[in-house]
Design a protein around this motif. Structure first.
Motif, mmCIF file in Angstrom:
data_model
loop_
_atom_site.group_PDB
_atom_site.id
_atom_site.type_symbol
_atom_site.label_atom_id
_atom_site.label_comp_id
_atom_site.label_asym_id
_atom_site.label_seq_id
_atom_site.Cartn_x
_atom_site.Cartn_y
_atom_site.Cartn_z
ATOM 1 N N VAL A 1 29.227 52.731 33.160
ATOM 2 C CA VAL A 1 27.715 53.308 33.229
ATOM 3 C C VAL A 1 27.191 53.738 32.028
ATOM 4 N N ASN A 2 28.353 54.180 31.082
ATOM 5 C CA ASN A 2 27.982 54.724 29.879
ATOM 6 C C ASN A 2 27.459 53.552 28.766
ATOM 7 N N PHE A 3 27.846 52.326 29.245
ATOM 8 C CA PHE A 3 27.658 51.096 28.175
ATOM 9 C C PHE A 3 26.537 50.223 28.656
ATOM 10 N N PHE A 4 26.445 50.218 29.922
ATOM 11 C CA PHE A 4 25.732 49.081 30.659
ATOM 12 C C PHE A 4 24.366 49.704 31.290
ATOM 13 N N ASP A 5 23.332 48.974 31.022
ATOM 14 C CA ASP A 5 22.056 49.319 31.749
ATOM 15 C C ASP A 5 21.828 48.460 33.173
ATOM 16 N N GLU A 6 22.430 47.473 33.101
ATOM 17 C CA GLU A 6 22.675 46.965 34.398
ATOM 18 C C GLU A 6 24.148 46.308 34.538
ATOM 19 N N TYR A 7 24.757 46.362 35.910
ATOM 20 C CA TYR A 7 26.175 45.842 36.072
ATOM 21 C C TYR A 7 26.472 45.573 37.496
ATOM 22 N N GLN A 8 26.794 44.493 37.709
ATOM 23 C CA GLN A 8 27.025 43.804 38.958
ATOM 24 C C GLN A 8 28.283 43.204 38.921
ATOM 25 N N MET A 9 29.207 43.258 39.943
ATOM 26 C CA MET A 9 30.493 42.465 39.867
ATOM 27 C C MET A 9 30.840 42.429 41.597
ATOM 28 N N GLU A 10 31.152 41.322 41.834
ATOM 29 C CA GLU A 10 32.142 41.171 43.075
ATOM 30 C C GLU A 10 33.428 40.386 43.002
ATOM 31 N N GLY A 11 34.280 41.154 43.195
ATOM 32 C CA GLY A 11 35.787 40.627 43.013
ATOM 33 C C GLY A 11 35.949 39.152 43.963
ATOM 34 N N VAL A 12 37.549 39.123 43.756
ATOM 35 C CA VAL A 12 37.755 37.825 44.453
ATOM 36 C C VAL A 12 37.847 38.197 46.203
ATOM 37 N N SER A 13 37.800 39.338 46.550
ATOM 38 C CA SER A 13 37.605 39.572 48.049
ATOM 39 C C SER A 13 37.027 40.895 48.097
ATOM 40 N N ALA A 14 36.915 41.473 49.580
ATOM 41 C CA ALA A 14 36.374 42.662 49.847
ATOM 42 C C ALA A 14 37.464 43.639 49.503
ATOM 43 N N ASP A 15 38.904 43.351 49.521
ATOM 44 C CA ASP A 15 39.880 44.444 49.669
ATOM 45 C C ASP A 15 40.400 44.110 48.189
ATOM 46 N N ALA A 16 40.210 43.354 47.395
ATOM 47 C CA ALA A 16 40.402 43.356 45.920
ATOM 48 C C ALA A 16 39.283 43.106 45.064
ATOM 49 N N ASN A 17 38.457 44.161 44.885
ATOM 50 C CA ASN A 17 37.004 44.078 44.317
ATOM 51 C C ASN A 17 37.351 44.070 42.902
ATOM 52 N N GLU A 18 38.156 43.350 42.186
ATOM 53 C CA GLU A 18 38.330 43.253 40.781
ATOM 54 C C GLU A 18 38.252 41.922 40.288
ATOM 55 N N ILE A 19 38.028 41.640 38.958
ATOM 56 C CA ILE A 19 38.359 40.494 38.286
ATOM 57 C C ILE A 19 38.999 40.409 37.018
ATOM 58 N N PHE A 20 40.113 39.740 36.869
ATOM 59 C CA PHE A 20 41.066 39.581 35.753
ATOM 60 C C PHE A 20 40.819 38.266 34.785
ATOM 61 N N LEU A 21 40.307 38.554 33.673
ATOM 62 C CA LEU A 21 39.920 37.314 32.839
ATOM 63 C C LEU A 21 40.879 37.350 31.623
ATOM 64 N N GLU A 22 41.728 36.430 31.203
ATOM 65 C CA GLU A 22 42.319 36.324 29.920
ATOM 66 C C GLU A 22 41.215 35.827 28.905
ATOM 67 N N VAL A 23 41.030 36.542 27.796
ATOM 68 C CA VAL A 23 40.073 36.661 26.967
ATOM 69 C C VAL A 23 40.534 36.380 25.457
#
Length: 283
Positions: free
Chosen positions: A61-83
């Protein structure tokens, strides 16, 4: 699985760019972990085999004016990316004067983190520069490898001296040896030492202060430890120099924990960023 965000405020954009630049100096590849409230950059090296590890945490919230994400499932609402953070850093460098920067997870020939920067234009038509940064989506079964590292049972915790001063000392010592010994005690004293067959050099710091870890119920240093007893750790000087050279976070607090002859745990704290870096001891 969806992710999209937008930065409009130029101060937030510059701050985010500095964080990414810092991470890019520390590792060629890392994991970008996205949750509803936080963004993390994670390097999960095996300290037991000599690898460094990193945990960088941002409050979104201290960086993004807009921020929306949906994880892989309702019980695992996260995203992991190798970058590759260097690719993200290069993309952000082209967006320093942008009116806005959008980031979203897309599917091109491969999964990508697509960054679109709206640049100022003399005409009424805006210019948008787009970068597609390839990423690898990490399956849920591997997420446990990228959880927050536990605070080690340290022997001494101490505030670091001014980082420019410390970096200058380490830079000079690197010309004399590949290894450095850092030692500190509970009286706020810290020494940086190198010893070779030809030379022995020590730089002393005092009155640095020791963080009050016990005040909030968190970890405490053993009360049986004598205040003037030094805990030490011998590390690869290049890894310490890399950390000091790469940091652009401008921390409000910089400290380190020493697990005697095992781990050097460096911590940089900013208002909305925390960066932890673990360097294993060498024999």
């Amino acid at each position: 699985m969806k992710f999209r965000s937008k930065i409009i405020d130029v101060g937030c954009l510059n701050h985010f760019t500095r964080v990414v630049n810092t991470v890019s100096k520390l590792t060629k590849s890392c994991v970008l972990r996205l949750t509803r409230d936080h963004v993390y950059f994670v390097l999960s090296g095996k300290v037991s085999t000599g690898g460094v590890s990193m945990w960088c945490e941002l409050l979104q919230v201290n960086f993004f004016d807009e921020y929306q994400m949906e994880g892989v499932s309702a019980d695992a609402n996260e995203i992991f990316l190798e970058v590759t953070p260097e690719n993200l850093s290069r993309a952000l460098k082209t967006a320093q004067n942008a009116k806005s920067v959008k980031m979203k997870l897309t599917k091109k020939n491969c999964p990508c983190l697509t960054l679109a920067a709206e640049l100022p234009s003399l005409s009424s038509v805006s210019r948008v520069v787009t970068h597609d940064i390839p990423v690898d989506v990490i399956p849920k079964r591997l997420w446990q490898d990228f959880r927050e590292p536990q605070m080690p049972d340290f022997d001494v915790s101490i505030y670091l001296p001014p980082l420019k001063t410390m970096k200058s000392v380490v830079d000079r010592m690197k010309n004399l040896s590949n290894y450095l010994v850092m030692e500190a005690n509970l009286k706020g004293e810290m020494n940086l030492k190198i010893e070779t067959d030809l030379v022995s050099v020590t730089t002393h710091f005092k009155d640095l202060g020791n963080p009050p870890w016990g005040d909030d119920g968190s970890q405490t240093v053993s009360q049986s430890r004598e205040d003037n007893l030094m805990a030490e750790v011998r590390v690869d000087i290049r890894k310490l120099q890399q950390f000091l050279t790469g940091q652009q976070v401008n921390p409000s607090k910089a400290m380190c924990n020493i697990v005697h002859k095992r781990i050097l745990h460096l911590i940089f704290l900013h208002e909305d960023v925390s960066l932890q870096y673990f360097i294993p001891a060498v024999v």
